[in-house]
Motif scaffolding. Sequence first.
Motif, PDB file in Angstrom:
ATOM      1  N   ASP A 162       0.819  -1.241  -0.088  1.00  0.00           N
ATOM      2  CA  ASP A 162      -0.060  -0.023   0.078  1.00  0.00           C
ATOM      3  C   ASP A 162       0.882   1.323   0.002  1.00  0.00           C
ATOM      4  O   ASP A 162       1.493   1.418   0.926  1.00  0.00           O
ATOM      5  N   MET A 163       0.737   1.796  -1.099  1.00  0.00           N
ATOM      6  CA  MET A 163       1.620   3.187  -1.417  1.00  0.00           C
ATOM      7  C   MET A 163       0.622   4.359  -1.487  1.00  0.00           C
ATOM      8  O   MET A 163       0.321   4.727  -2.351  1.00  0.00           O
ATOM      9  N   GLU A 164       0.236   4.769  -0.167  1.00  0.00           N
ATOM     10  CA  GLU A 164      -0.511   6.125  -0.211  1.00  0.00           C
ATOM     11  C   GLU A 164      -1.688   5.964  -1.123  1.00  0.00           C
ATOM     12  O   GLU A 164      -2.083   6.802  -1.818  1.00  0.00           O
ATOM     13  N   GLY A 165      -2.563   4.761  -0.820  1.00  0.00           N
ATOM     14  CA  GLY A 165      -3.741   4.662  -1.675  1.00  0.00           C
ATOM     15  C   GLY A 165      -3.587   3.876  -2.825  1.00  0.00           C
ATOM     16  O   GLY A 165      -4.564   3.312  -3.654  1.00  0.00           O
TER      17      GLY A 165
ATOM     18  N   ALA B  47      -6.524   1.792  -7.281  1.00  0.00           N
ATOM     19  CA  ALA B  47      -6.361   3.463  -6.798  1.00  0.00           C
ATOM     20  C   ALA B  47      -7.833   3.716  -6.629  1.00  0.00           C
ATOM     21  O   ALA B  47      -8.227   4.021  -7.971  1.00  0.00           O
TER      22      ALA B  47
ATOM     23  N   THR C 165      11.597   0.970  -2.516  1.00  0.00           N
ATOM     24  CA  THR C 165      10.574   0.531  -1.786  1.00  0.00           C
ATOM     25  C   THR C 165      10.912  -0.815  -1.311  1.00  0.00           C
ATOM     26  O   THR C 165      11.348  -1.675  -2.023  1.00  0.00           O
TER      27      THR C 165
END
Length: 138
Positions: free
Chosen positions: A41-44, A67, A126
């Motif tokens: 999960d990368m900011e939504g 997204a 990441t």
Amino acid sequence: MHRLLLLFVLLSFASLSMAIEPQSVADMEKIILGSWSEKLDMEGLITSGVSKYSSDHTVEHIGSIVAFDFKIDFRIRSKWRIEGDTLITEVLETNQPDMIGVGHVERDKILSMTNNNWTYRDSYGTESTAVRLRELSP
């Protein structure tokens, strides 16, 4: 005497729970075989899927990227190899050529690997952890 016994039990338990790190590329190539689940999960922006590594050095990634209300399903087949502490994959087939094209190469630095999970850092920096999926018996 009781303290000594307690110490022995605690040390035995701790040694069983510690991850055993692979010592060689050959070890990692054996451990990675099978199916692994990942969710990031990368900011939504949520990416989730399963990767199945085979002994013929191919891997199939099946998953989705979500997204907000937008979802893209992907299926990617790649060839893989491990050099040193780096997993290198090259895309052979993809159902999303605009997202990731045939010939695209990824280099992921393996940070740790056990029989149950492995953690890596991708080329964007990441970190992600994959968890082994157990095969169901018929």
